[in-house]
Design a protein around this motif. Structure first.
Motif, mmCIF file in Angstrom:
data_model
loop_
_atom_site.group_PDB
_atom_site.id
_atom_site.type_symbol
_atom_site.label_atom_id
_atom_site.label_comp_id
_atom_site.label_asym_id
_atom_site.label_seq_id
_atom_site.Cartn_x
_atom_site.Cartn_y
_atom_site.Cartn_z
ATOM 1 N N HIS A 36 0.733 -1.285 -0.017
ATOM 2 C CA HIS A 36 -0.020 -0.003 0.029
ATOM 3 C C HIS A 36 0.784 1.233 -0.020
ATOM 4 O O HIS A 36 0.447 2.166 0.540
ATOM 5 N N THR B 279 2.626 6.667 1.617
ATOM 6 C CA THR B 279 1.235 5.937 1.587
ATOM 7 C C THR B 279 0.412 6.338 0.598
ATOM 8 O O THR B 279 0.175 7.453 0.292
ATOM 9 N N GLU C 20 -3.457 6.397 -0.680
ATOM 10 C CA GLU C 20 -5.088 6.335 -0.367
ATOM 11 C C GLU C 20 -5.756 6.845 -1.202
ATOM 12 O O GLU C 20 -5.784 7.994 -1.769
ATOM 13 N N THR C 21 -6.923 6.126 -2.018
ATOM 14 C CA THR C 21 -7.732 6.256 -2.870
ATOM 15 C C THR C 21 -9.229 6.602 -2.295
ATOM 16 O O THR C 21 -9.342 5.529 -1.515
ATOM 17 N N LYS C 22 -9.912 7.280 -2.748
ATOM 18 C CA LYS C 22 -11.140 7.660 -2.534
ATOM 19 C C LYS C 22 -11.976 8.149 -3.354
ATOM 20 O O LYS C 22 -11.743 9.594 -3.902
ATOM 21 N N THR D 183 -4.608 10.376 -2.556
ATOM 22 C CA THR D 183 -3.580 11.234 -1.505
ATOM 23 C C THR D 183 -2.406 10.296 -1.276
ATOM 24 O O THR D 183 -2.413 9.176 -1.113
#
Length: 274
Positions: A93, A128, A130-132, A137
């Motif tokens: 990740h 790191t 981070e997908t949304k 991000t």
């Protein structure tokens, strides 16, 4: 049942209890699947950079700051002024961009301040992921972060019939130098499939040559040019572009960008004139 039989039964039950745990541990592939999942979500997408936050200070991105991570383990993009390329690797990740190279143009101070912040945060860090939704991000261990948004899929410009404006030249050592903004319209190439020729301008003089395209290569014939003299910077650009002629170059199309690479590793980067 005698004592020996009872002991054997207890041993058998103990082994049967442990086996499922061993099998569960042996089948753990979370690290690999996690990396694969993150790579599939992030790679092959045109990400528009929205902002970068360093030490609690957030800077909004210029309109052309972007990032693309390819399936072949490379990344390309724009810091806000200069274009860059890097190696990309995913693990657990996280993503890391290393061995970054960039063009060497100068822009107005606000763009350059953003570029320095983005470059320092994006490369040579384990980030790191981070997908949304359509958002992405990337965050460093120190908490600095880059926010990006997925761009709509962009149709690539065709090689033939497009006016390819030269934006940067690179030498055989891998160092790319962007053309000054005042030269951006003075160097361009256009390939014509019907005539089998390339025409354009090299910075100062106009050029015409045969152009044969085959299997990812373009063979450019001996150039026929006008004979004007211009200032030193324009002639320097022209000299660099002329080295691509009378030989075979690899070419790569990436949406609106064309890259030509000669046999000795010199490059020319061009964008589609819209």
């Amino acid at each position: 049942m005698d004592k020996l039989g009872r002991d054997k039964q207890r041993l058998t039950l103990a082994v049967l209890t442990v086996l499922p745990l061993v099998m569960a541990c042996g089948s753990d592939t979370g690290s690999t699947s996690g990396s694969t999942s993150v790579a599939s979500e992030v790679s092959g997408v045109h990400w528009k950079v929205d902002s970068v936050t360093v030490d609690g200070t957030t800077r909004r991105a210029p309109a052309d700051a972007d990032l693309r991570i390819r399936a072949d383990g490379t990344a390309v993009g724009d810091y806000g002024c200069n274009e860059f390329g890097a190696k990309a690797a995913f693990k657990d990740h996280r993503v890391e961009l290393t061995n970054a190279r960039q063009t060497l143009m100068a822009c107005e101070p606000r763009r350059m301040a953003f570029e320095r912040a983005l470059a320092a945060t994006l490369t040579d860090h384990s980030l790191t992921v981070e997908t949304k939704g359509d958002g992405l991000t990337l965050t460093t261990h120190e908490g600095d972060r880059i926010r990006l948004t997925k761009e709509p899929r962009e149709k690539g410009a065709p090689l033939y019939g497009t006016k390819w404006t030269i934006t940067a030249l690179g030498d055989s050592n891998g160092t790319a130098t962007g053309l000054p903004s005042r030269q951006m319209t003075s160097a361009y190439l256009t390939f014509d499939k019907k005539t089998g020729k390339v025409t354009g301008r090299l910075g100062c003089n106009h050029v015409t040559a045969a152009a044969t395209v085959r299997d990812g290569h373009i063979t450019l014939g001996a150039p026929s040019t006008t004979r004007m003299m211009c200032d030193t910077s324009l002639m320097h650009t022209e000299k660099g572009l002329l080295r691509l002629f009378d030989g075979t170059a690899n070419y790569r199309l990436d949406k609106q960008t064309l890259t030509l690479t000669s046999a000795n590793g010199e490059t020319a980067t061009a964008v589609a004139d819209r």
